[in-house]
Enzyme design. Structure first.
Site, PDB file in Angstrom:
ATOM      1  N   SER A 186     -19.047   6.325 -35.157  1.00 50.06           N
ATOM      2  CA  SER A 186     -19.294   6.375 -33.719  1.00 50.06           C
ATOM      3  C   SER A 186     -20.524   7.322 -33.303  1.00 50.06           C
ATOM      4  O   SER A 186     -21.201   7.017 -32.410  1.00 50.06           O
ATOM      5  CB  SER A 186     -18.195   7.243 -32.942  1.00 50.06           C
ATOM      6  OG  SER A 186     -18.128   8.721 -33.491  1.00 50.06           O
ATOM      7  N   HIS A 214     -14.550   1.727 -32.155  1.00 50.77           N
ATOM      8  CA  HIS A 214     -15.950   1.575 -31.618  1.00 50.77           C
ATOM      9  C   HIS A 214     -16.181   0.069 -31.585  1.00 50.77           C
ATOM     10  O   HIS A 214     -17.399  -0.483 -31.590  1.00 50.77           O
ATOM     11  CB  HIS A 214     -16.964   2.670 -31.970  1.00 50.77           C
ATOM     12  CG  HIS A 214     -16.641   3.808 -31.859  1.00 50.77           C
ATOM     13  ND1 HIS A 214     -16.970   4.425 -30.559  1.00 50.77           N
ATOM     14  CD2 HIS A 214     -15.955   4.845 -32.282  1.00 50.77           C
ATOM     15  CE1 HIS A 214     -16.579   5.773 -30.193  1.00 50.77           C
ATOM     16  NE2 HIS A 214     -15.982   5.987 -31.482  1.00 50.77           N
ATOM     17  N   LYS A 245     -12.095   2.395 -24.724  1.00 45.32           N
ATOM     18  CA  LYS A 245     -13.443   2.137 -24.622  1.00 45.32           C
ATOM     19  C   LYS A 245     -13.898   0.783 -24.344  1.00 45.32           C
ATOM     20  O   LYS A 245     -13.956   0.622 -22.996  1.00 45.32           O
ATOM     21  CB  LYS A 245     -13.933   2.553 -26.334  1.00 45.32           C
ATOM     22  CG  LYS A 245     -13.689   4.128 -26.343  1.00 45.32           C
ATOM     23  CD  LYS A 245     -14.016   4.631 -27.816  1.00 45.32           C
ATOM     24  CE  LYS A 245     -13.526   5.704 -28.518  1.00 45.32           C
ATOM     25  NZ  LYS A 245     -13.734   6.932 -27.697  1.00 45.32           N
TER      26      LYS A 245
HETATM   27  N1  PMP Z   1     -11.589   6.952 -33.582  1.00 49.76           N
HETATM   28  C1  PMP Z   1     -12.696   7.242 -33.534  1.00 49.76           C
HETATM   29  C2  PMP Z   1     -13.737   6.847 -34.756  1.00 49.76           C
HETATM   30  C3  PMP Z   1     -13.291   7.831 -32.121  1.00 49.76           C
HETATM   31  O1  PMP Z   1     -14.801   8.117 -32.121  1.00 49.76           O
HETATM   32  C4  PMP Z   1     -12.269   8.309 -31.153  1.00 49.76           C
HETATM   33  C5  PMP Z   1     -12.642   8.766 -29.944  1.00 49.76           C
HETATM   34  N2  PMP Z   1     -14.059   9.127 -29.775  1.00 49.76           N
HETATM   35  C6  PMP Z   1     -10.902   8.063 -31.456  1.00 49.76           C
HETATM   36  C7  PMP Z   1     -10.593   7.519 -32.623  1.00 49.76           C
HETATM   37  C8  PMP Z   1     -10.000   8.456 -30.640  1.00 49.76           C
HETATM   38  O2  PMP Z   1      -9.662   7.293 -29.608  1.00 49.76           O
HETATM   39  P1  PMP Z   1      -9.552   7.646 -28.191  1.00 49.76           P
HETATM   40  O3  PMP Z   1     -10.457   8.274 -27.092  1.00 49.76           O
HETATM   41  O4  PMP Z   1      -8.775   6.356 -27.489  1.00 49.76           O
HETATM   42  O5  PMP Z   1      -8.222   8.915 -28.154  1.00 49.76           O
END
Ligand code: PMP
Length: 405
Positions: A186, A214, A245
């Site tokens: 991310s 992502h 997302k």
């Molecule tokens: N995995 C990754 C790699 C993330 O970047 C994120 C959130 N930024 C999540 C899981 C968590 O997902 P959510 O926002 O749906 O809780």
């Protein structure tokens, strides 16, 4: 203990380090992504850091599905999945997600964070003697899930197949092994060597757990993620994703074999002991997944905007991380300057980009994480590049000549 004093001192230390988080007080506008009002400055702003990567959170099909569900079935699910909270919207969405990833089953959670924490944690805890091989840059939700499981953890160097192989090789052949990794990372936007990881997993008999948070909706002919784009979905045991997302709504899930999903459903406390997502949320997410399975338009336009923003940053000599994904990290390398640029962009230019500082990224790599969408137009891009250029000079940040990129 003087608790209040402790809290205030800890917060002051964050402020002194430039790491104190300030949230923008935003109001998004229906059907007008990426515009929003920032109640802090009272300005209408263009959002350049949303994870609603495709603007699906404002898509008419998604909104209609949510309104329709509220009108038909009301607000909340009314219970945990186990006790009256499994509504038809949840069942339909799980079917849609299993199909998206070519798996026998899928299991919904209240967020992507919870899905990683609960599913990975449960697998690691309940497979006797399991050792988790975790990529060094895995998301906090996976790290916390593994920690909570108390399983042995071996961290392998980020995206480094040779290191993963050495670490697999060092474990006894009979040890159950689970490799946990992401496709698109991310904060740097780099992509894992999925095929090589699958090869190693097969050679060492390891289970694979892939976070495609992502990537789902964004890559692959039906939005199944990088594994779909690379024809690898059937070689990965667990694909984890978010509905918050690219799908624009809320929720997380895993897609895997029927037995694995049933195992997690039956043992994961983070699945069992919490109220199910509101049916309207599941219905909206379902509409979004369905739309992106057949519509390539959003993905194509998204990639075009990303390429245009990268080219314009290059032309202006503003350094950004070269990666094969849609995430554009513009490197500032200083927490105070990073926050300053973000503040001035918001206040003077009506541009919102949240600064990304420690501990989200290592100290010295503070950045602006730009996430273009299909609906950022040429005028938006002009304004972004012009404003960044002025601030780059003002903050005495280094530019890169084109040749060096
Ligand atoms: N995995 C990754 C790699 C993330 O970047 C994120 C959130 N930024 C999540 C899981 C968590 O997902 P959510 O926002 O749906 O809780």
């Amino acid at each position: 203990m003087d608790f209040e004093r402790h809290f205030c001192e800890a917060l002051d230390a964050l402020r002194d380090a430039g790491d104190y988080r300030v949230f923008a007080d935003l109001e998004r506008h229906r059907g007008a992504f990426p515009r929003a009002t920032d109640h802090g400055t009272g300005r209408d702003v263009t959002v350049w850091c949303s994870n609603d990567y495709l603007g699906m959170g404002q898509h008419p099909d998604v909104l209609a599905a949510m309104h329709g569900a509220i009108d038909r079935v009301g607000a909340g699910a009314g219970g945990t999945r186990n006790i009256s909270g499994t509504t038809h919207a949840h069942v339909a969405l799980e079917g849609e997600l299993a199909d998206l990833h070519g798996k026998e089953a899928a299991l919904l959670f209240t967020s992507g964070y919870v899905s990683n924490w609960a599913a990975l944690g449960t697998l690691a805890a309940r497979i006797p003697g399991c050792v988790v091989l975790s990529d060094a840059k895995n998301h906090a939700s996976m790290i916390e899930g593994i920690r909570h499981s108390r399983a042995q953890k071996v961290i392998w160097r980020h995206n480094d197949l040779a290191d993963l192989e050495a670490k697999l090789d060092a474990l006894p052949a009979e040890t159950p092994k689970l490799i946990a990794f992401e496709s698109v990372y991310s904060m740097d936007g780099d992509i894992a060597p999925l095929e090589g990881i699958c090869d190693l997993a097969e050679r060492y008999g390891a289970l694979t757990y892939l976070d495609e948070v992502h990537a789902v909706g964004l890559y692959g002919p039906r939005g199944g993620g990088v594994a779909e784009a690379r024809g690898l979905m059937d070689r990965i045991d667990v694909i984890e994703g978010t509905l918050g997302k690219a799908f624009g709504v809320m929720g997380g899930y895993i897609a895997a074999s029927a037995a694995l999903c049933d195992f997690v459903r039956s043992f994961a406390s983070g699945f069992i002991f919490t109220t199910a997502l509101p049916p309207a949320v599941a219905a909206g997410a379902c509409a979004s997944v369905r739309h992106l399975k057949t519509s390539e338009a959003e993905r194509a336009a998204h990639q075009a905007t990303v390429a245009e923003v990268r080219a314009r940053l290059d032309a202006a000599g503003i350094p950004h991380v070269a990666n094969p994904s849609h995430i554009i990290p513009v490197m500032v390398g200083d927490p105070v300057k990073c926050r300053y640029i973000s503040d001035v962009l918001m206040r003077d230019h009506g541009i919102y980009i949240q600064p990304i500082n420690y501990p989200t990224v290592p100290k010295g790599t503070e950045r602006l994480r730009i996430t273009p969408s299909p609906v950022h137009g040429p005028a938006d891009i002009d304004r972004l590049i012009d404003a960044l250029s002025v601030l780059w000079t003002q903050c005495e940040l280094a530019r890169r000549p084109m040749a060096a990129q």
